[in-house]
Write an enzyme that holds these catalytic residues in place. Structure first.
Site, mmCIF file in Angstrom:
data_model
loop_
_atom_site.group_PDB
_atom_site.id
_atom_site.type_symbol
_atom_site.label_atom_id
_atom_site.label_comp_id
_atom_site.label_asym_id
_atom_site.label_seq_id
_atom_site.Cartn_x
_atom_site.Cartn_y
_atom_site.Cartn_z
ATOM 1 N N SER A 1 -2.677 -1.687 -2.599
ATOM 2 C CA SER A 1 -4.044 -2.383 -3.039
ATOM 3 C C SER A 1 -4.375 -2.016 -4.458
ATOM 4 O O SER A 1 -3.459 -2.370 -5.509
ATOM 5 C CB SER A 1 -5.383 -1.905 -2.171
ATOM 6 O OG SER A 1 -6.534 -2.632 -2.611
ATOM 7 N N ASP B 1 -8.090 -7.426 -7.357
ATOM 8 C CA ASP B 1 -7.456 -6.292 -7.116
ATOM 9 C C ASP B 1 -5.996 -6.496 -6.977
ATOM 10 O O ASP B 1 -5.670 -7.597 -6.835
ATOM 11 C CB ASP B 1 -8.048 -5.336 -6.154
ATOM 12 C CG ASP B 1 -7.943 -5.786 -4.893
ATOM 13 O OD1 ASP B 1 -7.609 -6.787 -4.553
ATOM 14 O OD2 ASP B 1 -8.259 -5.019 -3.765
ATOM 15 N N ASP C 1 -3.953 -6.215 -4.449
ATOM 16 C CA ASP C 1 -3.331 -7.122 -3.487
ATOM 17 C C ASP C 1 -3.948 -8.207 -3.270
ATOM 18 O O ASP C 1 -3.766 -9.094 -2.216
ATOM 19 C CB ASP C 1 -3.150 -6.401 -2.026
ATOM 20 C CG ASP C 1 -4.429 -5.545 -1.482
ATOM 21 O OD1 ASP C 1 -5.346 -5.733 -2.349
ATOM 22 O OD2 ASP C 1 -4.540 -5.792 -0.399
ATOM 23 N N ASP D 1 -7.162 -8.929 -2.164
ATOM 24 C CA ASP D 1 -8.030 -9.227 -1.033
ATOM 25 C C ASP D 1 -9.535 -9.023 -1.533
ATOM 26 O O ASP D 1 -10.409 -9.229 -0.867
ATOM 27 C CB ASP D 1 -7.589 -8.348 0.194
ATOM 28 C CG ASP D 1 -7.809 -6.655 -0.196
ATOM 29 O OD1 ASP D 1 -8.081 -6.412 -1.235
ATOM 30 O OD2 ASP D 1 -7.738 -6.053 0.860
#
Length: 464
Positions: free
Chosen positions: A105, A253, A255, A257
């Site tokens: 992440s 961010d 990743d 999500d």
């Protein structure tokens, strides 16, 4: 001989509440990924597993190793390659398979991790199988116990591209129509650099002028950390929005999500404000529905939900708790102050891109600026999350409770850490799961009230 990554103490450290995360290669490596793949299939019973990965240099190798471990346990594996985490959730829901995403992440470049789910993007956390997976890997590492018998027929590995179907699905949930917008997108060299061009191409250049920033996939994060909750990481986006006269800026961010907004004035928008906006849109679609908010979200969110005839339900911080509460209540939407937004129509999973599309759709349908659109949703000044290093977290929480217990007009609860609520203000203090930190969030009826309670609580935290 097992590698150091399989040491029980290391496994204890990197298997978190709802994912696996650690530094590469000392805490996380291909061998651990391979064994985790086997254990994942044995614990979940998944006949097929979808595997995706982000742009970190270690991710492709770990994804391949996990796939090999999963097939060793008899499961088939569908590799979707480079993906955002919400793209992996889409694949899990759309194809009806369990899934794992290799990503850390927003963490710095030396980290990697695994986010796992059952079919339909149902989360795998510490209370839903993650600790059993950890313990199975540990048992094999410490005793040499066989995980899979020799008579199990290995599964197969195939590849499938789901990016286009992912983009199409999102736009059925939040179509962008109306006036043309100029949108700056900062992908932070993360996975939005892959997904945003496809999504915006489908919206169409006649509807949106896309101004890209840091779309090159680079797991070393050469421009800034891909963690937009930290103000310094959205400074470039704020500057660019003003330079080009954009209607809105979007920051993702690593990743992708999570999504954060910057308005036309270059001002960062609170995730609670975006939660309120999306809640209003979803309640217009389904009047009387339930909306989940976590306990550090602005009290303006449950107020708005009630005003619109919906039911607001409070949850602990963390996606496994939000998703479980959504399932229990059949909530249409859930928002976290950390920038995670969950949608019933997206298998109750979180999607930064879908949240962004809701914001763009609402703005395109309006006649005014983003700041004008959001004015009704911004009700109370908030401190933002303030972290303090504390040696004895429990002792400080006890001290705070002693200070405020019994005070006039004050209520305390322990849903997640300590929350102290007054008619004019509230604050929450929670211990970090991974670091010796206490996290403070405070809100007041006005700036002076918020500042006073914030400073009083910080004084107690930092003097102990």
């Amino acid at each position: 001989m097992s590698s150091d990554t399989l040491d029980p103490a290391n496994l204890e450290a990197i298997f978190k509440a709802y994912d696996v995360r650690g530094t590469v290669p000392d805490q996380l490596d291909d061998e651990l990924a391979r064994l985790t793949g086997t254990a994942f299939v044995l614990v979940t019973g998944a006949p097929t597993v979808v595997v995706g990965h982000d742009m970190r240099p270690s991710s492709p190798g770990m994804a391949q190793a996990f796939a090999e471990g999963a097939t060793r346990a008899g499961a088939d594996v569908v590799m979707i390659g480079l993906a955002s985490t919400d793209q992996l959730y889409f694949a899990s829901g759309h194809l009806g398979h369990a899934g794992v995403m290799f990503t850390a992440s927003h963490n710095p470049a030396q980290y990697n991790g695994m986010k796992m789910c059952r079919a339909g993007a149902q989360p795998v956390g510490k209370e839903t199988g993650l600790l059993e997976i950890r313990d199975m890997v540990a048992l094999h590492a410490t005793t040499g116990a066989t995980m899979v018998s020799d008579d199990v027929t290995p599964g197969t590995i195939s590849e499938q591209d789901v990016l286009g179907a992912y983009a199409d699905h999102l736009l059925t949930l939040a179509p962008v129509r109306g006036r043309r917008l100029k949108v700056v997108v900062d992908a932070g060299n993360g996975m939005a650099g892959l997904t945003a061009p496809v999504v915006f191409d489908r919206i169409g250049a006649d509807q949106v002028e896309l101004v890209p920033m840091y779309f090159e996939l680079d797991g070393s994060f050469p421009n800034h950390e891909a963690n937009p909750i930290e103000p310094e990481n959205v400074a470039d986006l704020q500057k660019r929005v003003l330079e080009v006269g954009a209607d809105v800026g979007l920051a993702f961010d690593g990743d992708a999500d999570r999504c954060f907004l910057v308005d036309e004035r270059g001002r960062a928008v609170s995730p609670s404000t975006l939660t309120a906006l999306i809640a209003a849109r979803e309640l217009a679609k389904e009047p009387g529905a339930t909306v989940i908010h976590n306990l550090i979200t602005s009290r303006g969110v449950p107020e708005l939900v009630a005003e619109l005839g919906g039911t607001a339900v409070r949850s602990r911080v963390g996606h496994s708790f939000i998703k479980a509460t959504m399932a229990e209540t059949d909530a249409i939407f859930g928002g976290e102050h950390s920038g995670h937004f969950y949608f019933r129509d997206f298998w109750r999973a979180d999607s930064g891109m879908l949240a962004a599309l809701h914001a763009l759709a609402a703005l395109a349908e309006s006649d005014g600026t983003l700041s004008e659109l959001l004015a009704r949703y911004e009700r109370y000044p908030a401190s933002g999350e303030i972290n303090s290093t504390v040696a004895d977290q429990a002792a400080v929480l006890r001290l705070l409770e002693e200070q405020y217990a019994g005070a006039e007009g004050v209520e305390l609860d322990h849903l997640d850490g300590l929350t102290v609520t007054h008619a004019d203000w509230w604050f929450n203090v929670r211990a970090s799961n991974t670091e010796p930190l206490l996290r403070l969030n405070a809100e007041g009826k006005d700036e002076a009230t918020m500042t006073e309670i914030r400073d009083a609580v910080l004084s107690t935290i930092r003097s102990n």
